[in-house]
Design a protein around this motif. Structure first.
Motif, short mmCIF file in Angstrom:
data_model
loop_
_atom_site.label_atom_id
_atom_site.label_comp_id
_atom_site.label_asym_id
_atom_site.label_seq_id
_atom_site.Cartn_x
_atom_site.Cartn_y
_atom_site.Cartn_z
N GLU A 102 0.82 -1.23 0.00
CA GLU A 102 0.00 0.00 0.00
C GLU A 102 0.85 1.28 0.00
OE1 GLU A 102 -3.64 -1.77 2.74
OE2 GLU A 102 -1.74 -1.19 3.70
N MET A 103 2.19 1.09 0.00
CA MET A 103 3.09 2.26 0.05
C MET A 103 3.66 2.54 -1.33
SD MET A 103 5.52 1.14 3.18
CE MET A 103 4.88 0.14 4.49
N SER A 104 4.12 3.80 -1.55
CA SER A 104 4.86 4.11 -2.77
C SER A 104 6.26 3.51 -2.61
CB SER A 104 4.97 5.62 -2.95
OG SER A 104 5.84 6.15 -1.96
N GLY A 105 6.98 3.41 -3.72
CA GLY A 105 8.34 2.85 -3.67
C GLY A 105 9.24 3.63 -2.72
N GLY A 106 9.10 4.96 -2.75
CA GLY A 106 9.95 5.81 -1.90
C GLY A 106 9.62 5.62 -0.43
N GLN A 107 8.31 5.50 -0.12
CA GLN A 107 7.91 5.27 1.28
C GLN A 107 8.44 3.93 1.77
OE1 GLN A 107 3.66 5.54 0.91
NE2 GLN A 107 3.59 7.71 1.45
N ALA A 108 8.28 2.89 0.92
CA ALA A 108 8.72 1.55 1.31
C ALA A 108 10.23 1.55 1.57
CB ALA A 108 8.38 0.54 0.22
N GLN A 109 10.96 2.31 0.75
CA GLN A 109 12.41 2.31 0.92
C GLN A 109 12.81 3.06 2.19
OE1 GLN A 109 13.89 0.13 -0.04
NE2 GLN A 109 15.42 0.42 -1.57
N ARG A 110 12.04 4.08 2.55
CA ARG A 110 12.35 4.79 3.80
C ARG A 110 12.01 3.91 5.01
NH1 ARG A 110 10.10 10.72 3.08
NH2 ARG A 110 9.01 9.94 1.26
N VAL A 111 10.96 3.10 4.87
CA VAL A 111 10.64 2.15 5.95
C VAL A 111 11.77 1.12 6.07
CG1 VAL A 111 9.01 0.35 6.69
CG2 VAL A 111 8.14 2.50 5.74
N SER A 112 12.28 0.66 4.92
CA SER A 112 13.41 -0.30 4.94
C SER A 112 14.61 0.29 5.64
CB SER A 112 13.84 -0.66 3.52
OG SER A 112 12.78 -1.18 2.82
N MET A 113 14.86 1.57 5.39
CA MET A 113 16.01 2.22 6.02
C MET A 113 15.80 2.34 7.52
SD MET A 113 17.24 4.95 3.25
CE MET A 113 18.11 4.35 1.79
N ALA A 114 14.57 2.69 7.91
CA ALA A 114 14.26 2.76 9.34
C ALA A 114 14.50 1.38 9.97
CB ALA A 114 12.81 3.20 9.54
N ARG A 115 14.10 0.31 9.25
CA ARG A 115 14.28 -1.04 9.77
C ARG A 115 15.78 -1.38 9.90
NH1 ARG A 115 12.25 -6.26 6.52
NH2 ARG A 115 13.85 -5.44 5.14
N ALA A 116 16.58 -0.91 8.91
CA ALA A 116 18.02 -1.20 8.93
C ALA A 116 18.72 -0.46 10.07
CB ALA A 116 18.64 -0.82 7.60
N LEU A 117 18.17 0.69 10.47
CA LEU A 117 18.86 1.51 11.47
C LEU A 117 18.31 1.38 12.89
CD1 LEU A 117 19.43 4.37 9.02
CD2 LEU A 117 21.18 3.76 10.69
N VAL A 118 17.15 0.72 13.04
CA VAL A 118 16.45 0.72 14.33
C VAL A 118 17.26 0.05 15.44
CG1 VAL A 118 15.12 -1.44 14.02
CG2 VAL A 118 14.14 0.42 15.35
N THR A 119 18.10 -0.90 15.09
CA THR A 119 18.89 -1.60 16.12
C THR A 119 20.19 -0.87 16.44
OG1 THR A 119 19.86 -2.93 14.36
CG2 THR A 119 17.99 -3.90 15.53
N GLY A 120 20.40 0.29 15.80
CA GLY A 120 21.62 1.07 16.08
C GLY A 120 22.88 0.40 15.54
N PRO A 121 22.86 -0.06 14.27
CA PRO A 121 24.05 -0.73 13.73
C PRO A 121 25.21 0.26 13.55
CG PRO A 121 22.51 -0.24 11.97
CD PRO A 121 21.82 0.13 13.25
N LYS A 122 26.43 -0.29 13.53
CA LYS A 122 27.60 0.58 13.29
C LYS A 122 27.76 0.83 11.79
CE LYS A 122 29.94 0.35 17.48
NZ LYS A 122 29.60 -0.94 18.09
N VAL A 123 27.38 -0.18 10.99
CA VAL A 123 27.55 -0.05 9.54
C VAL A 123 26.22 -0.39 8.85
CG1 VAL A 123 28.89 -0.76 7.51
CG2 VAL A 123 29.93 -0.89 9.78
N VAL A 124 25.86 0.43 7.87
CA VAL A 124 24.69 0.10 7.04
C VAL A 124 25.19 -0.17 5.63
CG1 VAL A 124 22.63 1.06 5.94
CG2 VAL A 124 22.93 1.27 8.39
N PHE A 125 24.76 -1.28 5.08
CA PHE A 125 25.08 -1.64 3.71
C PHE A 125 23.83 -1.40 2.87
CE2 PHE A 125 27.68 -4.14 6.52
CZ PHE A 125 28.94 -4.05 5.96
N ALA A 126 23.96 -0.55 1.86
CA ALA A 126 22.80 -0.24 1.03
C ALA A 126 23.12 -0.63 -0.42
CB ALA A 126 22.47 1.24 1.14
N ASP A 127 22.39 -1.60 -0.93
CA ASP A 127 22.64 -2.12 -2.28
C ASP A 127 21.63 -1.51 -3.26
OD1 ASP A 127 23.44 -3.48 -4.49
OD2 ASP A 127 23.15 -5.49 -3.65
N GLU A 128 22.04 -0.54 -4.04
CA GLU A 128 21.17 0.17 -4.98
C GLU A 128 19.85 0.58 -4.30
OE1 GLU A 128 22.00 1.10 -7.96
OE2 GLU A 128 23.46 -0.30 -8.78
N PRO A 129 19.93 1.32 -3.19
CA PRO A 129 18.71 1.61 -2.44
C PRO A 129 17.69 2.44 -3.21
CG PRO A 129 20.51 2.97 -1.63
CD PRO A 129 21.10 1.99 -2.59
#
Lengths: 232, 177
Positions: free
Chosen positions: A143-170
């Motif tokens: 139900e989300m636009s591509g941009g919204q979904a990708q921002r949710v994915s980024m929130a999910r990648a950062l929520v645990t406070g990682p030291k490194v984020v790997f983004a593959d053609e985000p």
């Protein structure tokens, strides 16, 4: 180049997929807190390099050192624990769980780490706000636009406070405006949190959000980029 | 870029004097080269000569006397005509990068080295522009100006990548000619 010890360093990596040699001695370093863009044409080995650096696959030869530890030699159990606690990953197509709402998708890594649901939701909500997608908590990925979904994915990648984020053609599946919004949100957030980012992209305009660029050509990194410190 | 039309555009909002026009131009087009005062006054005089603008009066509130200008009806028509005209898409732009690549081949030096260095310089400029446009509180005019420059640099880079990949063929072609 800075003399600072890199947070993550790959040296002379080789990796073959069947008869295809994806990496042929790739060497690259990430300093703590920087955003490094790895660019190159399709098939140049970008994703394989990311997978090796993120401990998702093991290289055939060469070493991957993260914070003093040899990732390529770490037993699977420890590697998996390290990936879960220290790394976050964002893919081209967010790979959100379609049955879960935005907030449940973001809260999931916390709940898997043992955080209680109420607390996980509270923290997930803060991250959705940081990425400008508050108000979409109850939407499912479809139900989300591509941009919204990708921002949710980024929130999910950062929520645990990682030291490194790997983004593959985000932003690979996004139009230029959505791409700009996603990248701006990512850059502002990681600058605040001090998170190190490895950004894989074939798009120069996306690579320009990074501090430095490493270019892969046929499985080898070309170090011909102007270093920001030198350029300034 | 037509300074006379841009000044007519700024005058479309109401009478103004040279100093104010220069200030508004530089605010409105933040990434453009700032207008020189001399250029503003010369252009205004030409607009008056051509009947596109006229003197509206003078201001001297606490400072030197300044002539106020306003657009004429003919000026408004000229502005509308220019703003609606298609800018010719330039199919054969002067390409200094390509000229340097060919000259490097002719001089038997290494065009690939030049292309790599040029590419790095382009990327560095793109990073600077991206930093400008993503800074907190940047206005939309600045973002759009930066986007325009970024898109053009991106086009150059894509062209350089394809050219770098085809240097062997190009070298053979140039050497054979």
């Amino acid at each position: 180049m800075s003399n600072e010890v890199p947070l993550l360093a790959a040296r002379a990596l080789t990796k073959a997929h069947g008869r295809t040699q994806a990496l042929r001695g790739a060497t690259v370093e990430l300093r703590a807190g920087e955003i490094l863009a790895v660019t190159g044409t399709s098939g140049s080995g970008k994703s394989t390099l990311l997978h090796c650096l993120a401990g998702i696959v093991r290289p055939d030869e060469g070493s991957v050192v993260y914070d003093g530890r040899r990732l390529d030699q770490l037993p699977e159990k420890q590697l998996s624990e390290l990936r879960r606690t220290e790394f976050g990953v964002v893919f081209q197509f967010g790979q959100l769980i379609p049955e879960l709402t935005a907030i449940d998708n973001v809260a999931l890594p916390l709940m898997l780490a043992g955080v209680r649901r109420t607390e996980a939701h509270k923290r997930a909500d803060e991250w959705l706000e940081r990425f400008g997608v508050r108000g979409q908590e109850e939407l499912r990925p479809g139900e989300m636009s591509g941009g919204q979904a990708q921002r949710v994915s980024m929130a999910r990648a950062l929520v645990t406070g990682p030291k490194v984020v790997f983004a593959d053609e985000p932003t690979g599946a996004l139009d230029s405006l959505a791409s700009e919004q996603v990248m701006t949100a990512l850059v502002h957030t990681v600058r605040e949190t001090g998170t190190t980012v490895l950004l894989i992209t074939h798009d120069h305009q996306v690579a320009a959000y990074a501090d430095r660029e490493a270019r892969l050509l046929d499985g080898v990194v070309r170090q011909d980029s102007v270093d920001l410190e030198v350029a300034q | 870029m037509s300074t006379r039309h841009i000044l007519l555009g700024l005058l479309a909002g109401g009478p103004s004097h040279g100093y104010d026009l220069k200030r508004r131009h530089d605010e409105r087009f933040p990434q453009a080269r700032p207008l020189a005062y001399g250029q503003v006054y010369t252009t205004l005089q030409r607009l008056v000569r051509d009947g596109l603008a006229e003197v509206d009066g003078t201001d001297s509130a606490g400072g030197p006397e300044r002539t106020r200008y306003r657009s004429t009806d003919e000026g408004a028509r000229e502005l509308a005509k220019w703003a609606g005209e298609i800018t010719p898409p330039a199919p054969f732009v002067t390409n200094e990068i390509f000229a340097k690549v060919v000259c490097a081949i002719l001089a038997s030096t290494e065009p690939a080295d030049y292309l790599r260095a040029q590419r790095a310089a382009h990327m560095e400029r793109m990073r600077q522009l991206t930093a400008v446009k993503t800074a907190t509180g940047t206005d939309l005019a600045t973002v759009l100006s930066a986007d325009y420059a970024l898109s053009h640099l991106d086009a150059d880079l894509r062209w350089m990548n394809t050219t770098a990949a085809r240097l062997t063929t190009l070298t053979a072609e140039v050497d054979a000619a």
